[in-house]
Every structure is written in structure tokens, then in C-alpha cells.
Design a protein around this motif. Structure first.
Motif, PDB file in Angstrom:
ATOM      1  N   TYR A  12       3.491   3.362  -5.688  1.00 22.22           N
ATOM      2  CA  TYR A  12       3.833   4.676  -5.145  1.00 22.22           C
ATOM      3  C   TYR A  12       2.980   5.788  -5.759  1.00 22.22           C
ATOM      4  O   TYR A  12       2.377   6.598  -5.049  1.00 22.22           O
ATOM      5  CB  TYR A  12       5.318   4.967  -5.378  1.00 22.22           C
ATOM      6  CG  TYR A  12       5.715   6.373  -4.977  1.00 22.22           C
ATOM      7  CD1 TYR A  12       6.048   6.665  -3.665  1.00 22.22           C
ATOM      8  CD2 TYR A  12       5.716   7.410  -5.919  1.00 22.22           C
ATOM      9  CE1 TYR A  12       6.389   7.956  -3.286  1.00 22.22           C
ATOM     10  CE2 TYR A  12       6.055   8.700  -5.556  1.00 22.22           C
ATOM     11  CZ  TYR A  12       6.387   8.968  -4.241  1.00 22.22           C
ATOM     12  OH  TYR A  12       6.713  10.251  -3.864  1.00 22.22           O
ATOM     13  N   GLU A  13       2.974   5.858  -7.085  1.00 21.28           N
ATOM     14  CA  GLU A  13       2.315   6.970  -7.757  1.00 21.28           C
ATOM     15  C   GLU A  13       0.822   7.014  -7.470  1.00 21.28           C
ATOM     16  O   GLU A  13       0.242   8.093  -7.293  1.00 21.28           O
ATOM     17  CB  GLU A  13       2.561   6.872  -9.274  1.00 21.28           C
ATOM     18  CG  GLU A  13       4.026   6.929  -9.685  1.00 21.28           C
ATOM     19  CD  GLU A  13       4.643   8.306  -9.516  1.00 21.28           C
ATOM     20  OE1 GLU A  13       3.921   9.239  -9.117  1.00 21.28           O
ATOM     21  OE2 GLU A  13       5.850   8.453  -9.778  1.00 21.28           O
ATOM     22  N   ALA A  14       0.168   5.849  -7.443  1.00 22.65           N
ATOM     23  CA  ALA A  14      -1.291   5.806  -7.288  1.00 22.65           C
ATOM     24  C   ALA A  14      -1.740   5.992  -5.842  1.00 22.65           C
ATOM     25  O   ALA A  14      -2.931   6.202  -5.582  1.00 22.65           O
ATOM     26  CB  ALA A  14      -1.834   4.487  -7.830  1.00 22.65           C
ATOM     27  N   THR A  15      -0.812   5.905  -4.906  1.00 24.75           N
ATOM     28  CA  THR A  15      -1.164   6.088  -3.495  1.00 24.75           C
ATOM     29  C   THR A  15      -1.084   7.563  -3.128  1.00 24.75           C
ATOM     30  O   THR A  15      -0.021   8.174  -3.203  1.00 24.75           O
ATOM     31  CB  THR A  15      -0.211   5.278  -2.590  1.00 24.75           C
ATOM     32  OG1 THR A  15      -0.279   3.895  -2.938  1.00 24.75           O
ATOM     33  CG2 THR A  15      -0.598   5.438  -1.132  1.00 24.75           C
ATOM     34  N   SER A  16      -2.205   8.120  -2.751  1.00 23.72           N
ATOM     35  CA  SER A  16      -2.259   9.552  -2.427  1.00 23.72           C
ATOM     36  C   SER A  16      -2.040   9.788  -0.932  1.00 23.72           C
ATOM     37  O   SER A  16      -2.109   8.849  -0.126  1.00 23.72           O
ATOM     38  CB  SER A  16      -3.619  10.126  -2.833  1.00 23.72           C
ATOM     39  OG  SER A  16      -4.646   9.571  -2.022  1.00 23.72           O
ATOM     40  N   ILE A  17      -1.783  11.018  -0.582  1.00 18.85           N
ATOM     41  CA  ILE A  17      -1.664  11.383   0.831  1.00 18.85           C
ATOM     42  C   ILE A  17      -2.978  11.082   1.551  1.00 18.85           C
ATOM     43  O   ILE A  17      -2.984  10.612   2.699  1.00 18.85           O
ATOM     44  CB  ILE A  17      -1.288  12.864   0.987  1.00 18.85           C
ATOM     45  CG1 ILE A  17       0.132  13.109   0.445  1.00 18.85           C
ATOM     46  CG2 ILE A  17      -1.368  13.293   2.452  1.00 18.85           C
ATOM     47  CD1 ILE A  17       1.228  12.369   1.196  1.00 18.85           C
ATOM     48  N   ALA A  18      -4.098  11.333   0.875  1.00 18.09           N
ATOM     49  CA  ALA A  18      -5.401  11.037   1.465  1.00 18.09           C
ATOM     50  C   ALA A  18      -5.548   9.544   1.749  1.00 18.09           C
ATOM     51  O   ALA A  18      -6.084   9.144   2.795  1.00 18.09           O
ATOM     52  CB  ALA A  18      -6.517  11.510   0.540  1.00 18.09           C
ATOM     53  N   ASP A  19      -5.059   8.708   0.826  1.00 14.01           N
ATOM     54  CA  ASP A  19      -5.091   7.256   1.046  1.00 14.01           C
ATOM     55  C   ASP A  19      -4.299   6.897   2.303  1.00 14.01           C
ATOM     56  O   ASP A  19      -4.729   6.075   3.120  1.00 14.01           O
ATOM     57  CB  ASP A  19      -4.482   6.511  -0.153  1.00 14.01           C
ATOM     58  CG  ASP A  19      -5.333   6.606  -1.406  1.00 14.01           C
ATOM     59  OD1 ASP A  19      -6.564   6.729  -1.282  1.00 14.01           O
ATOM     60  OD2 ASP A  19      -4.749   6.556  -2.508  1.00 14.01           O
ATOM     61  N   LEU A  20      -3.141   7.513   2.437  1.00 17.32           N
ATOM     62  CA  LEU A  20      -2.255   7.193   3.559  1.00 17.32           C
ATOM     63  C   LEU A  20      -2.829   7.661   4.890  1.00 17.32           C
ATOM     64  O   LEU A  20      -2.786   6.933   5.882  1.00 17.32           O
ATOM     65  CB  LEU A  20      -0.878   7.823   3.325  1.00 17.32           C
ATOM     66  CG  LEU A  20      -0.060   7.214   2.177  1.00 17.32           C
ATOM     67  CD1 LEU A  20       1.120   8.103   1.821  1.00 17.32           C
ATOM     68  CD2 LEU A  20       0.421   5.814   2.545  1.00 17.32           C
ATOM     69  N   THR A  21      -3.361   8.866   4.911  1.00 16.18           N
ATOM     70  CA  THR A  21      -3.911   9.361   6.175  1.00 16.18           C
ATOM     71  C   THR A  21      -5.130   8.542   6.602  1.00 16.18           C
ATOM     72  O   THR A  21      -5.328   8.285   7.793  1.00 16.18           O
ATOM     73  CB  THR A  21      -4.301  10.847   6.059  1.00 16.18           C
ATOM     74  OG1 THR A  21      -5.206  11.026   4.962  1.00 16.18           O
ATOM     75  CG2 THR A  21      -3.065  11.708   5.839  1.00 16.18           C
ATOM     76  N   THR A  22      -5.916   8.103   5.625  1.00 15.51           N
ATOM     77  CA  THR A  22      -7.083   7.272   5.943  1.00 15.51           C
ATOM     78  C   THR A  22      -6.641   5.918   6.492  1.00 15.51           C
ATOM     79  O   THR A  22      -7.172   5.426   7.494  1.00 15.51           O
ATOM     80  CB  THR A  22      -7.955   7.058   4.689  1.00 15.51           C
ATOM     81  OG1 THR A  22      -8.425   8.329   4.227  1.00 15.51           O
ATOM     82  CG2 THR A  22      -9.139   6.156   5.003  1.00 15.51           C
ATOM     83  N   ALA A  23      -5.647   5.312   5.835  1.00 19.43           N
ATOM     84  CA  ALA A  23      -5.169   3.987   6.258  1.00 19.43           C
ATOM     85  C   ALA A  23      -4.518   4.047   7.640  1.00 19.43           C
ATOM     86  O   ALA A  23      -4.690   3.138   8.458  1.00 19.43           O
ATOM     87  CB  ALA A  23      -4.179   3.435   5.238  1.00 19.43           C
ATOM     88  N   LEU A  24      -3.781   5.123   7.899  1.00 14.65           N
ATOM     89  CA  LEU A  24      -3.048   5.241   9.160  1.00 14.65           C
ATOM     90  C   LEU A  24      -3.878   5.880  10.269  1.00 14.65           C
ATOM     91  O   LEU A  24      -3.484   5.839  11.442  1.00 14.65           O
ATOM     92  CB  LEU A  24      -1.773   6.054   8.940  1.00 14.65           C
ATOM     93  CG  LEU A  24      -0.752   5.439   7.971  1.00 14.65           C
ATOM     94  CD1 LEU A  24       0.406   6.406   7.738  1.00 14.65           C
ATOM     95  CD2 LEU A  24      -0.241   4.106   8.480  1.00 14.65           C
ATOM     96  N   GLY A  25      -4.986   6.476   9.885  1.00 15.58           N
ATOM     97  CA  GLY A  25      -5.833   7.107  10.894  1.00 15.58           C
ATOM     98  C   GLY A  25      -5.236   8.366  11.497  1.00 15.58           C
ATOM     99  O   GLY A  25      -5.433   8.657  12.683  1.00 15.58           O
TER     100      GLY A  25
END
Length: 208
Positions: A12-25
Motif C-alpha cells: 500500500y505505502e509504496a504504491t503511488s497515485i501515479a503508479d495506479l493511474t499508469t497501471a489503470l490507464g
């Protein structure tokens, strides 16, 4: 599923919003509109994880004829699932390895506690059935044994994340079941009366 895999691998902590938006497109605005917050997305991820992969660990557990067979299936199938032996999944357990700082994450922390408590309840219920069926002794501390199994599985999740393979973790499962046998056997044995010890009262005399 992409968000779940990302949280599973990075935490959880290491996953950023930027990581999520990139993964989800998607953009951050769309992400917040859909889930409200990172915490809410993670909570949804935990629910999806349980619904999607629970059968890998609890499928044979629920079909087992005895409580002991169920416990062994729980640990052996955890070993397989956590090491990706039967499917292409990240190593470890998303629920067990989840870590969230308490400050500002109270609601999510409660979701995680509830999720982990659910596994304990499933184990306790099966052990209670074993007692009701006469397989396990009435004196058995069900909560103690259920927590023992859950703790062993949690340790297996950590070892899986560190690179342990299926054979290593299944060997741990077999050792853990030897502990199960000892706990059950101890519960079957009546307590032994303590022997009275002689007390020396004085020279040449023995007081009992």
C-alpha cells in the motif's frame, strides 16, 4: 485486477497515485471520481482479492472430511498459492503482507483487521465442527489452535515473499501438523495429579 496486482507486489505505502493511474490507464481525476481515495481503492482491492482467490486456499479446506485434513489442506494449498506454483500470481499474501500506517488510515486499518479476522473465524468454525463431530477433544482450546494455524500461514507468506518455493513451505506445513498433533494429544490427556513432596521437619524425622 491491475490495481490489485500492483498493491500485491509493491504494498500500500509504496504504491503511488501515479503508479495506479499508469497501471489503470486513467487520470488522477478519473481515479478519484471512481474510488474516492487511495484508501477506498485499496479496500475494494482487498474485497476483490478475497472473492477471486479464496478458493485457492479454502477450496479443499471446505471439502475435507476431517478437521485435521482441512488444516493440512489449508497450509499446503497456501504454500502452493503463495508461491504461484499453480498460477501466475505474485508471491505472498496480499492480506497478510498489507501494511498501512495508522495515522489518517483508521477506516482502512479496520477493513484490514476485519479481513484477517475472517480467516480466523473460518478456522475456528471448522475446529468447532471437529469437536462437535467427536474428532477433536472437548477440552481443546479452539481459539489457540486456530491462531496457531493462522500464524504459521502468515509466516509462510513472508517466506514466500522472500523467495521460498512450494516444497519449502509445504515442508513447513508438515512440521506444523506435527505441532497440531501434539496440541490435540495434550488436550486429550487428563491432568496428572501433583505428587506431595516430603518436607523435612527436623533431624531424623520426615514430615509429609
Amino acid at each position: 485486477m491491475k490495481a490489485m496486482r500492483l498493491f500485491w507486489i509493491k504494498g500500500y505505502e509504496a504504491t503511488s497515485i501515479a503508479d495506479l493511474t499508469t497501471a489503470l490507464g486513467v487520470g488522477s481525476t478519473s481515479l478519484y471520481a471512481a474510488f474516492g481515495s487511495k484508501d477506498e481503492l485499496y479496500a475494494e482491492t482487498l474485497r476483490l482479492y478475497s472473492d477471486t482467490f479464496e478458493h485457492l486456499v479454502l477450496g479443499r479446506f471446505r471439502q475435507a472430511a476431517t478437521a485435521r485434513e482441512a488444516a493440512l489442506a489449508y497450509l499446503r494449498d497456501s504454500a502452493a498459492a503463495m508461491t504461484g506454483a499453480d498460477c501466475d500470481l505474485p508471491h505472498g499474501c496480499l492480506v497478510t503482507l498489507s501494511t498501512v500506517g495508522s495515522e489518517g488510515h483508521d477506516a482502512l486499518g479496520e477493513v484490514m483487521k476485519t479481513t484477517r479476522a475472517g480467516a480466523f473465524d473460518v478456522l475456528s468454525s471448522r475446529l468447532a465442527q471437529g469437536v462437535a463431530d467427536g474428532e477433536l477433544p472437548p477440552a481443546l482450546d479452539i481459539a489457540h489452535l486456530a491462531r496457531y494455524l493462522q500464524t504459521v500461514q502468515s509466516g509462510m507468506a513472508i517466506r514466500a515473499r522472500d523467495g521460498a518455493d512450494r516444497s519449502e513451505l509445504q515442508a513447513v506445513a508438515e512440521i506444523a501438523m506435527a505441532g497440531w498433533d501434539g496440541i490435540v494429544q495434550q488436550s486429550q490427556s487428563p491432568p496428572q495429579p501433583r505428587k506431595k513432596q516430603a518436607v523435612r521437619a527436623g533431624p531424623g524425622r520426615m514430615k509429609t
